[in-house]
Design a protein around this motif. Structure first.
Motif, mmCIF file in Angstrom:
data_model
loop_
_atom_site.group_PDB
_atom_site.id
_atom_site.type_symbol
_atom_site.label_atom_id
_atom_site.label_comp_id
_atom_site.label_asym_id
_atom_site.label_seq_id
_atom_site.Cartn_x
_atom_site.Cartn_y
_atom_site.Cartn_z
ATOM 1 N N THR A 101 -106.623 37.535 -24.224
ATOM 2 C CA THR A 101 -106.625 38.975 -23.983
ATOM 3 C C THR A 101 -105.715 39.277 -22.804
ATOM 4 O O THR A 101 -105.821 38.609 -21.766
ATOM 5 C CB THR A 101 -108.042 39.472 -23.670
ATOM 6 O OG1 THR A 101 -108.917 39.099 -24.735
ATOM 7 C CG2 THR A 101 -108.060 40.984 -23.500
ATOM 8 N N PRO A 102 -104.805 40.254 -22.920
ATOM 9 C CA PRO A 102 -103.943 40.578 -21.783
ATOM 10 C C PRO A 102 -104.756 40.893 -20.533
ATOM 11 O O PRO A 102 -105.817 41.533 -20.600
ATOM 12 C CB PRO A 102 -103.157 41.794 -22.274
ATOM 13 C CG PRO A 102 -103.132 41.649 -23.764
ATOM 14 C CD PRO A 102 -104.469 41.051 -24.119
ATOM 15 N N PHE A 113 -106.745 32.252 -16.686
ATOM 16 C CA PHE A 113 -105.557 32.442 -17.511
ATOM 17 C C PHE A 113 -105.485 31.382 -18.606
ATOM 18 O O PHE A 113 -105.795 30.204 -18.378
ATOM 19 C CB PHE A 113 -104.301 32.403 -16.648
ATOM 20 C CG PHE A 113 -104.316 33.410 -15.533
ATOM 21 C CD1 PHE A 113 -104.525 34.750 -15.817
ATOM 22 C CD2 PHE A 113 -104.159 33.034 -14.212
ATOM 23 C CE1 PHE A 113 -104.561 35.696 -14.806
ATOM 24 C CE2 PHE A 113 -104.189 33.959 -13.194
ATOM 25 C CZ PHE A 113 -104.398 35.306 -13.483
ATOM 26 N N CYS A 114 -105.074 31.825 -19.795
ATOM 27 C CA CYS A 114 -105.019 30.913 -20.934
ATOM 28 C C CYS A 114 -103.696 30.970 -21.671
ATOM 29 O O CYS A 114 -103.533 30.303 -22.701
ATOM 30 C CB CYS A 114 -106.163 31.212 -21.911
ATOM 31 S SG CYS A 114 -106.044 32.839 -22.700
ATOM 32 N N GLY A 115 -102.731 31.755 -21.201
ATOM 33 C CA GLY A 115 -101.441 31.838 -21.866
ATOM 34 C C GLY A 115 -100.526 32.826 -21.173
ATOM 35 O O GLY A 115 -100.986 33.699 -20.431
ATOM 36 N N PRO A 141 -109.116 41.385 -16.720
ATOM 37 C CA PRO A 141 -108.600 40.706 -15.527
ATOM 38 C C PRO A 141 -109.299 39.372 -15.283
ATOM 39 O O PRO A 141 -110.452 39.163 -15.662
ATOM 40 C CB PRO A 141 -108.896 41.696 -14.392
ATOM 41 C CG PRO A 141 -109.088 43.022 -15.066
ATOM 42 C CD PRO A 141 -109.676 42.712 -16.413
ATOM 43 N N ALA A 142 -108.580 38.465 -14.639
ATOM 44 C CA ALA A 142 -109.179 37.194 -14.236
ATOM 45 C C ALA A 142 -110.307 37.455 -13.245
ATOM 46 O O ALA A 142 -110.177 38.281 -12.345
ATOM 47 C CB ALA A 142 -108.128 36.295 -13.612
ATOM 48 N N PRO A 179 -99.509 41.922 -15.556
ATOM 49 C CA PRO A 179 -100.787 41.652 -16.234
ATOM 50 C C PRO A 179 -100.763 41.756 -17.752
ATOM 51 O O PRO A 179 -101.549 41.052 -18.406
ATOM 52 C CB PRO A 179 -101.727 42.693 -15.605
ATOM 53 C CG PRO A 179 -101.200 42.863 -14.222
ATOM 54 C CD PRO A 179 -99.701 42.805 -14.376
ATOM 55 N N ALA A 180 -99.918 42.585 -18.335
ATOM 56 C CA ALA A 180 -99.903 42.674 -19.795
ATOM 57 C C ALA A 180 -99.236 41.469 -20.443
ATOM 58 O O ALA A 180 -99.344 41.284 -21.656
ATOM 59 C CB ALA A 180 -99.200 43.958 -20.237
ATOM 60 N N ASN A 181 -98.546 40.644 -19.651
ATOM 61 C CA ASN A 181 -97.852 39.478 -20.191
ATOM 62 C C ASN A 181 -98.540 38.158 -19.861
ATOM 63 O O ASN A 181 -97.990 37.088 -20.111
ATOM 64 C CB ASN A 181 -96.409 39.433 -19.675
ATOM 65 C CG ASN A 181 -95.522 40.445 -20.368
ATOM 66 O OD1 ASN A 181 -95.852 40.949 -21.433
ATOM 67 N ND2 ASN A 181 -94.392 40.757 -19.751
ATOM 68 N N VAL A 182 -99.740 38.233 -19.296
ATOM 69 C CA VAL A 182 -100.522 37.036 -18.992
ATOM 70 C C VAL A 182 -101.880 37.188 -19.673
ATOM 71 O O VAL A 182 -102.528 38.233 -19.550
ATOM 72 C CB VAL A 182 -100.689 36.836 -17.476
ATOM 73 C CG1 VAL A 182 -101.491 35.577 -17.195
ATOM 74 C CG2 VAL A 182 -99.323 36.771 -16.792
ATOM 75 N N LEU A 183 -102.304 36.167 -20.402
ATOM 76 C CA LEU A 183 -103.529 36.244 -21.190
ATOM 77 C C LEU A 183 -104.680 35.543 -20.480
ATOM 78 O O LEU A 183 -104.477 34.571 -19.748
ATOM 79 C CB LEU A 183 -103.307 35.595 -22.559
ATOM 80 C CG LEU A 183 -102.132 36.136 -23.377
ATOM 81 C CD1 LEU A 183 -102.031 35.388 -24.713
ATOM 82 C CD2 LEU A 183 -102.262 37.632 -23.611
ATOM 83 N N THR A 184 -105.885 36.069 -20.714
ATOM 84 C CA THR A 184 -107.077 35.491 -20.101
ATOM 85 C C THR A 184 -108.111 35.122 -21.158
ATOM 86 O O THR A 184 -108.132 35.672 -22.261
ATOM 87 C CB THR A 184 -107.728 36.471 -19.099
ATOM 88 O OG1 THR A 184 -108.194 37.623 -19.818
ATOM 89 C CG2 THR A 184 -106.756 36.898 -18.022
#
Length: 322
Positions: free
Chosen positions: A119-120, A224-226, A125-126, A214-219
């Motif tokens: 999820t972005p 973070f997972c991607g 958020p983390a 934040p929209a380009n990092v997945l949680t």
């Protein structure tokens, strides 16, 4: 997201093309270009700033440009370089598998990539501060390696000195101040002035993600997972990417991130990173405000991470007497 203080900065908001991308169109394109994939289920994954992503089966995705003339070039750059970098990265990234050229059905190039679940971070958020800080540090430590000759250089000045973006900073500060989006413009200006007076990067040109927001990092599960959207992949000063820590991490985690990142960033690099973080926060604030007002292209979830980043940046500057 264009938040680096250049002419591509995201105000006024850009409009998307009139090409209607549907599941039916994606199936037709797969049948035309990749018939072995045409029987897989197709469903919308995400509508991004430059591209739409449609899931194909469980493990693949189609990435089609639907805005900005430069999106074609960015897709080709991803296709050329990301498969080289991906094997050395500790987080999953969408690896391009196939590049399709324009046709009558769709007049722009598009790619088939691996699908990265998660999820972005603007939506989720983390929350696990230590795990997130360590994960982000490990990813950027792995990515930030000297780039070879012929590696892409940003056309927007990403990876260069923050001082080159003084006009973008001035426009951004005026816009967010006029909109009432920051409580203390003078404190933000102080962070910026400290950044632009820091010594410039004199090391080798390092690989950079270039658009790490934040929209380009997945949680998933609070960390973070991607990492996705490498269209702005470029080379230069790692401070450009290090700026992401202030918007991605929970309160109190930035110092742990800096301690875990290797080589440890020197004071000048951190000063430049804070300047880049200010520029990116301006874009997030304005795109978030546009989303709250229902304007096309606006994303209300982009505002809170940008607000948090500026709060943390101002607090850091005050703590060190700047």
């Amino acid at each position: 997201m264009r938040t680096d203080g250049t002419a591509r900065l995201a105000w006024p908001l850009m409009t998307h093309s009139e090409i209607e991308i549907t599941a039916e169109l994606v199936r037709e394109l797969l049948l035309e270009h990749h018939p072995d994939l045409a029987g897989l289920p197709v469903r919308l994954g995400a509508r991004g700033w430059d591209n739409q992503v449609w899931r194909v089966g469980d493990d693949l995705a189609v990435r089609l440009p639907w805005a900005t003339p430069t999106a074609d070039e960015l897709l080709r750059k991803e296709h050329a370089w990301l498969p080289v970098l991906a094997p050395g990265l500790p987080l999953p990234v969408p690896v391009p598998r196939r590049l399709s050229e324009p046709s009558e059905r769709f007049p722009r190039p598009w790619t088939v990539t691996t699908w990265v679940p998660g999820t972005p971070a603007d939506l989720a958020p983390a929350t696990r501060a230590e795990a997130a800080a360590d994960s982000l540090a490990a990813f950027l430590t792995a990515l930030h390696r000297p780039a070879p000759d012929g590696a892409p250089v940003s056309r927007d000045g990403r990876g260069g000195p923050p001082a080159e973006h003084a006009e973008g900073f001035a426009r951004g500060l005026a816009a967010v101040t006029e909109a009432g989006l920051i409580p203390d413009p003078d404190a933000v200006r102080a962070v910026w002035e400290d950044a632009v007076t820091a010594p410039v990067w004199t090391g080798p040109a390092m690989w950079l993600h270039g658009d790490l927001h934040p929209a380009n990092v997945l949680t998933a599960d609070g960390t973070f997972c991607g990492v996705i959207d490498f269209g702005d992949l470029c080379t230069g000063d790692p401070a450009c990417d290090l700026s992401a820590a202030w918007s991605l991490l929970p309160d109190g985690a930035v110092d742990r991130f800096h301690a875990a990142y290797r080589p440890a960033p020197d004071p000048a690099t951190l000063r430049r990173a804070r300047g880049w973080a200010v520029l990116r926060a301006f874009g997030g604030l304005l795109i978030g405000e546009a989303g709250r007002k229902g304007r096309p292209g606006g994303k209300p979830t982009w505002g809170p991470p940008a607000e948090a980043a500026l709060r943390r940046l101002v607090g850091t500057a005050r703590a060190v007497g700047r």
